[in-house]
Design a protein around this motif. Structure first.
Motif, PDB file in Angstrom:
ATOM      1  N   ILE A  36       2.402  12.377 -14.278  1.00 23.52           N
ATOM      2  CA  ILE A  36       3.529  12.066 -13.411  1.00 23.52           C
ATOM      3  C   ILE A  36       2.978  11.750 -12.027  1.00 23.52           C
ATOM      4  CG2 ILE A  36       5.638  12.925 -12.331  1.00 23.52           C
ATOM      5  CD1 ILE A  36       6.030  14.760 -14.722  1.00 23.52           C
ATOM      6  N   ALA A  37       3.264  10.552 -11.548  1.00 22.50           N
ATOM      7  CA  ALA A  37       2.757  10.099 -10.248  1.00 22.50           C
ATOM      8  C   ALA A  37       3.921   9.790  -9.319  1.00 22.50           C
ATOM      9  CB  ALA A  37       1.874   8.863 -10.414  1.00 22.50           C
ATOM     10  N   VAL A  38       3.810  10.268  -8.080  1.00 19.31           N
ATOM     11  CA  VAL A  38       4.807   9.975  -7.055  1.00 19.31           C
ATOM     12  C   VAL A  38       4.099   9.309  -5.882  1.00 19.31           C
ATOM     13  CG1 VAL A  38       6.372  11.811  -7.742  1.00 19.31           C
ATOM     14  CG2 VAL A  38       4.578  12.294  -6.065  1.00 19.31           C
ATOM     15  N   HIS A  39       4.817   8.443  -5.180  1.00 16.79           N
ATOM     16  CA  HIS A  39       4.215   7.604  -4.154  1.00 16.79           C
ATOM     17  C   HIS A  39       5.051   7.608  -2.879  1.00 16.79           C
ATOM     18  CE1 HIS A  39       3.477   6.004  -8.219  1.00 16.79           C
ATOM     19  NE2 HIS A  39       2.299   5.595  -7.789  1.00 16.79           N
ATOM     20  N   ARG A  40       4.361   7.394  -1.759  1.00 21.39           N
ATOM     21  CA  ARG A  40       5.025   7.131  -0.487  1.00 21.39           C
ATOM     22  C   ARG A  40       4.364   5.924   0.164  1.00 21.39           C
ATOM     23  NH1 ARG A  40       8.358  10.554   2.333  1.00 21.39           N
ATOM     24  NH2 ARG A  40       8.714   8.590   3.445  1.00 21.39           N
ATOM     25  N   PHE A  41       5.165   5.092   0.807  1.00 18.36           N
ATOM     26  CA  PHE A  41       4.675   3.925   1.538  1.00 18.36           C
ATOM     27  C   PHE A  41       3.602   4.367   2.540  1.00 18.36           C
ATOM     28  CE2 PHE A  41       5.639   0.584   4.916  1.00 18.36           C
ATOM     29  CZ  PHE A  41       4.975  -0.435   4.249  1.00 18.36           C
ATOM     30  N   PHE A  42       2.528   3.581   2.682  1.00 27.07           N
ATOM     31  CA  PHE A  42       1.348   4.040   3.410  1.00 27.07           C
ATOM     32  C   PHE A  42       1.602   4.303   4.886  1.00 27.07           C
ATOM     33  CE2 PHE A  42       1.282  -0.271   4.760  1.00 27.07           C
ATOM     34  CZ  PHE A  42       0.368  -0.423   5.791  1.00 27.07           C
ATOM     35  N   GLU A  43       2.640   3.724   5.462  1.00 22.08           N
ATOM     36  CA  GLU A  43       2.934   3.950   6.870  1.00 22.08           C
ATOM     37  C   GLU A  43       3.789   5.197   7.097  1.00 22.08           C
ATOM     38  OE1 GLU A  43       4.779   0.284   8.071  1.00 22.08           O
ATOM     39  OE2 GLU A  43       2.889  -0.539   8.818  1.00 22.08           O
ATOM     40  N   GLU A  44       4.227   5.847   6.019  1.00 21.91           N
ATOM     41  CA  GLU A  44       5.134   6.982   6.127  1.00 21.91           C
ATOM     42  C   GLU A  44       4.400   8.294   5.852  1.00 21.91           C
ATOM     43  OE1 GLU A  44       8.989   4.404   4.534  1.00 21.91           O
ATOM     44  OE2 GLU A  44       8.058   5.908   3.242  1.00 21.91           O
ATOM     45  N   ASP A  45       4.930   9.383   6.383  1.00 22.43           N
ATOM     46  CA  ASP A  45       4.345  10.708   6.191  1.00 22.43           C
ATOM     47  C   ASP A  45       4.631  11.193   4.764  1.00 22.43           C
ATOM     48  OD1 ASP A  45       3.350  13.252   6.358  1.00 22.43           O
ATOM     49  OD2 ASP A  45       4.791  13.964   7.859  1.00 22.43           O
ATOM     50  N   TYR A  46       3.592  11.290   3.969  1.00 16.93           N
ATOM     51  CA  TYR A  46       3.764  11.709   2.572  1.00 16.93           C
ATOM     52  C   TYR A  46       3.812  13.222   2.409  1.00 16.93           C
ATOM     53  CZ  TYR A  46      -1.280  12.537   2.909  1.00 16.93           C
ATOM     54  OH  TYR A  46      -2.523  12.987   3.293  1.00 16.93           O
ATOM     55  N   GLN A  47       3.362  13.970   3.400  1.00 17.02           N
ATOM     56  CA  GLN A  47       3.128  15.395   3.211  1.00 17.02           C
ATOM     57  C   GLN A  47       4.376  16.212   2.883  1.00 17.02           C
ATOM     58  OE1 GLN A  47       0.220  17.265   5.851  1.00 17.02           O
ATOM     59  NE2 GLN A  47      -0.412  15.230   6.537  1.00 17.02           N
ATOM     60  N   PRO A  48       5.524  16.021   3.559  1.00 20.04           N
ATOM     61  CA  PRO A  48       6.680  16.861   3.204  1.00 20.04           C
ATOM     62  C   PRO A  48       7.116  16.713   1.747  1.00 20.04           C
ATOM     63  CG  PRO A  48       7.016  15.850   5.355  1.00 20.04           C
ATOM     64  CD  PRO A  48       5.796  15.204   4.762  1.00 20.04           C
ATOM     65  N   MET A  49       7.195  15.475   1.246  1.00 19.32           N
ATOM     66  CA  MET A  49       7.623  15.297  -0.135  1.00 19.32           C
ATOM     67  C   MET A  49       6.581  15.840  -1.107  1.00 19.32           C
ATOM     68  SD  MET A  49       8.758  11.885  -2.278  1.00 19.32           S
ATOM     69  CE  MET A  49       7.127  11.418  -2.878  1.00 19.32           C
ATOM     70  N   PHE A  50       5.315  15.539  -0.881  1.00 16.24           N
ATOM     71  CA  PHE A  50       4.277  16.032  -1.780  1.00 16.24           C
ATOM     72  C   PHE A  50       4.237  17.560  -1.776  1.00 16.24           C
ATOM     73  CE2 PHE A  50       1.351  12.022  -1.816  1.00 16.24           C
ATOM     74  CZ  PHE A  50       2.423  11.267  -2.249  1.00 16.24           C
ATOM     75  N   ARG A  87       0.817  -1.202   0.000  1.00 14.95           N
ATOM     76  CA  ARG A  87       0.000   0.000   0.000  1.00 14.95           C
ATOM     77  C   ARG A  87       0.859   1.263   0.000  1.00 14.95           C
ATOM     78  NH1 ARG A  87      -5.392  -1.681   3.352  1.00 14.95           N
ATOM     79  NH2 ARG A  87      -5.161  -3.921   3.085  1.00 14.95           N
ATOM     80  N   PHE A  88       0.273   2.313  -0.559  1.00 12.60           N
ATOM     81  CA  PHE A  88       0.980   3.583  -0.673  1.00 12.60           C
ATOM     82  C   PHE A  88      -0.037   4.709  -0.725  1.00 12.60           C
ATOM     83  CE2 PHE A  88       0.556   1.609  -4.894  1.00 12.60           C
ATOM     84  CZ  PHE A  88      -0.246   2.540  -5.530  1.00 12.60           C
ATOM     85  N   ASN A  89       0.446   5.936  -0.591  1.00 14.55           N
ATOM     86  CA  ASN A  89      -0.335   7.129  -0.895  1.00 14.55           C
ATOM     87  C   ASN A  89       0.279   7.780  -2.130  1.00 14.55           C
ATOM     88  OD1 ASN A  89      -2.444   7.420   1.203  1.00 14.55           O
ATOM     89  ND2 ASN A  89      -0.676   7.377   2.580  1.00 14.55           N
ATOM     90  N   GLU A  90      -0.562   8.440  -2.911  1.00 18.26           N
ATOM     91  CA  GLU A  90      -0.117   8.877  -4.237  1.00 18.26           C
ATOM     92  C   GLU A  90      -0.582  10.287  -4.559  1.00 18.26           C
ATOM     93  OE1 GLU A  90      -0.486   7.358  -8.916  1.00 18.26           O
ATOM     94  OE2 GLU A  90      -1.376   6.200  -7.275  1.00 18.26           O
ATOM     95  N   MET A  91       0.292  11.028  -5.213  1.00 16.96           N
ATOM     96  CA  MET A  91      -0.054  12.299  -5.837  1.00 16.96           C
ATOM     97  C   MET A  91       0.264  12.172  -7.330  1.00 16.96           C
ATOM     98  SD  MET A  91       1.259  16.197  -5.012  1.00 16.96           S
ATOM     99  CE  MET A  91       2.976  15.869  -5.419  1.00 16.96           C
ATOM    100  N   GLU A  92      -0.679  12.581  -8.166  1.00 17.18           N
ATOM    101  CA  GLU A  92      -0.474  12.495  -9.611  1.00 17.18           C
ATOM    102  C   GLU A  92      -1.012  13.759 -10.280  1.00 17.18           C
ATOM    103  OE1 GLU A  92      -0.971   9.222 -13.124  1.00 17.18           O
ATOM    104  OE2 GLU A  92      -2.693   9.476 -11.794  1.00 17.18           O
ATOM    105  N   TYR A  93      -0.186  14.339 -11.132  1.00 14.42           N
ATOM    106  CA  TYR A  93      -0.590  15.509 -11.909  1.00 14.42           C
ATOM    107  C   TYR A  93      -0.441  15.200 -13.396  1.00 14.42           C
ATOM    108  CZ  TYR A  93      -1.330  19.114  -8.353  1.00 14.42           C
ATOM    109  OH  TYR A  93      -1.849  19.884  -7.329  1.00 14.42           O
TER     110      TYR A  93
END
Length: 469
Positions: free
Chosen positions: A389-403, A331-337
């Motif tokens: 372009i889609a970037v992902h972070r592992f679901f247990e990790e804080d995605y907010q700083p990178m996004f 699992r992951f969280n994703e931002m895609e533009y």
């Protein structure tokens, strides 16, 4: 398996005298779509969105859905349609009623002459391929996950890849919309055309789409080729290869200098497959390399890059619907533009530079896909050929700083966010990105003046006054 053991051996040898420890384990999360009881918490696939709705209801047919809509207008109760929970944005959460169409599935009818099929909106994408093949039809394209409900993926303009292929919403020829008052609207370019153009990517806020008619094609077979290459080689050839192949995409492995391309071409070859590297195992191996080699980014790049160069080309020949998708169990969280084609390379290179300078903890691959323009009002591909372009972070990790670091880059290069992926845009931002934004708002208000289908997130986007939030 031998390849995986080889990478593990390389990593273990590199860290033997420096570091020991264990990797993080994936915590168990309940899956979306559990039995409809009340109260029962809901969460999406990654766990980034949660809510405790007043009730969760799965009507078995149109009459039950109509009865629900006509008899649930009390105390400002919000109604939100929910699919399989594969969106990461806040489209679903509500303390009102969640409505699942999971009991309303299947191919309802078809037109052989025009190669079209009417399909219930609760049908999972993975349940479509075989029934369509049985009636001599196939989808023009598919995304890489097939566990999404048809209604949900169309509401968010979910897409696959192919420079000459639209998102799935672009192939909708007609749809049936159940309004807040229980009225059933049959919509197409000729019937209720304004509603049709709005509802093809409607975010579930115009009413509940119960079925759609898709323009399909005849069944076809694809030759899928996966090849591991240096990133510079991939970028130099990407635009040409996207135009050359029916479907083309690539992934970059952060901190490796390497990535892999995936291309599909029409073929009459017999069904066959070479050995395939399991992507879920691969993600876990990248996580281990990150964990064990954090003390030396240079060695991490050397180990990963060297290992990836040993990987063989993969080839799989299969029916289209069997070749597009893959299991995604990590699992992951994703931002895609979605960016204009002329801008994506500059944006992508900047993203790689920022991540590798500031975020050494990242290990999930970045994904790049190509999509043809369409004319649905809120489609991110509206009147614009795009590169996603889609970037992902592992679901247990804080995605907010990178996004937060990457989103301004994507916006600066003209990006429109995927409706189902994480972003921080507000109503004014979307108004500037979508020429038909006000038209959509006008249709939405005419269909649902009381805002019954608006949760707090959507109410904020559509600037409602006096509507339910």
């Amino acid at each position: 398996m031998q390849r995986r053991h080889f990478l593990q051996l390389l990593v273990s040898t590199a860290i033997a005298s420096h570091l020991t420890g264990a990797t993080a384990s994936e915590s168990a999360l309940p899956a979306a779509g559990e039995p409809s009881q009340s109260p029962l918490p809901w969460r999406n696939w990654s766990g980034s969105q949660t809510c405790l709705p007043e009730n969760r209801i799965a009507p078995a047919n149109i009459d039950e859905l109509r009865h629900l809509l006509q008899n649930s207008d009390h105390a400002g109760t919000t109604i939100r349609p929910v699919g399989s929970g594969h969106s990461f944005s806040a489209l679903v959460p509500t303390d009102g009623i969640l409505v699942s169409l999971a009991r309303m599935t299947g191919v309802l009818s078809h037109d052989d002459q025009q190669c079209r099929a009417r399909i219930a909106a609760g049908t999972l994408l993975g349940q479509v391929g075989r029934p369509l093949e049985d009636i001599n039809q196939a989808l023009f394209n598919m995304p890489d996950i097939d566990q999404q409900a048809l209604g949900g993926l169309l509401a968010t303009a979910t897409h696959g890849t192919g420079a000459g292929l639209m998102s799935l919403s672009g192939y909708v020829e007609a749809l049936t919309l159940m309004t807040a008052g229980g009225e059933q609207l049959e919509c197409s370019r000729r019937q209720h055309p304004e509603v049709f153009h709005a509802a093809r990517v409607g975010l579930g806020c115009l009413g509940i789409v119960t079925d759609v008619t898709l323009q399909n094609t005849r069944p076809y077979r694809l030759r899928k080729t996966t090849e591991w290459l240096p990133l510079d080689d991939i970028l130099d050839a990407a635009d040409a290869r996207a135009d050359q192949h029916r479907n083309y995409e690539f992934y970059y492995i952060p901190f490796s200098g390497m990535g892999f391309t995936s291309q599909h071409d029409l073929t009459d070859e017999p069904v066959s497959a070479t050995a395939q590297l399991d992507q879920n195992d691969g993600a876990r191996d990248l996580q281990r390399a990150r964990d064990y080699l954090a003390w030396s980014p240079r060695l991490r790049r050397l180990i990963l890059g060297g290992y990836i160069r040993t990987l063989d080309k993969e080839v799989k020949v299969a029916a289209s619907w069997q070749n597009y998708t893959s299991d995604r169990n990590v699992r992951f969280n994703e931002m895609e533009y979605h960016l204009p084609r002329e801008n994506w390379q500059l944006a992508f290179r900047e993203i790689v530079s920022v991540v590798e300078a500031q975020f050494p903890e990242v290990f999930f691959p970045f994904e790049v896909r190509f999509v043809k323009a369409d004319d649905a009002w809120l489609s991110p591909f509206y009147q614009r050929d795009s590169v996603s372009i889609a970037v992902h972070r592992f679901f247990e990790e804080d995605y907010q700083p990178m996004f937060a670091a990457l989103e301004p880059i994507l916006l600066r290069h003209g990006g429109r966010p995927h409706w189902g992926k994480l972003n921080t845009l507000k109503s004014g931002d979307f108004r500037a990105l979508y020429p038909r934004w006000q038209d959509f708002l006008d249709v939405r208000r005419s269909l649902d003046p009381g805002g019954r289908f608006l949760n707090p997130y959507l109410a904020g986007l559509f600037e409602t006054t006096g509507g339910r939030a």
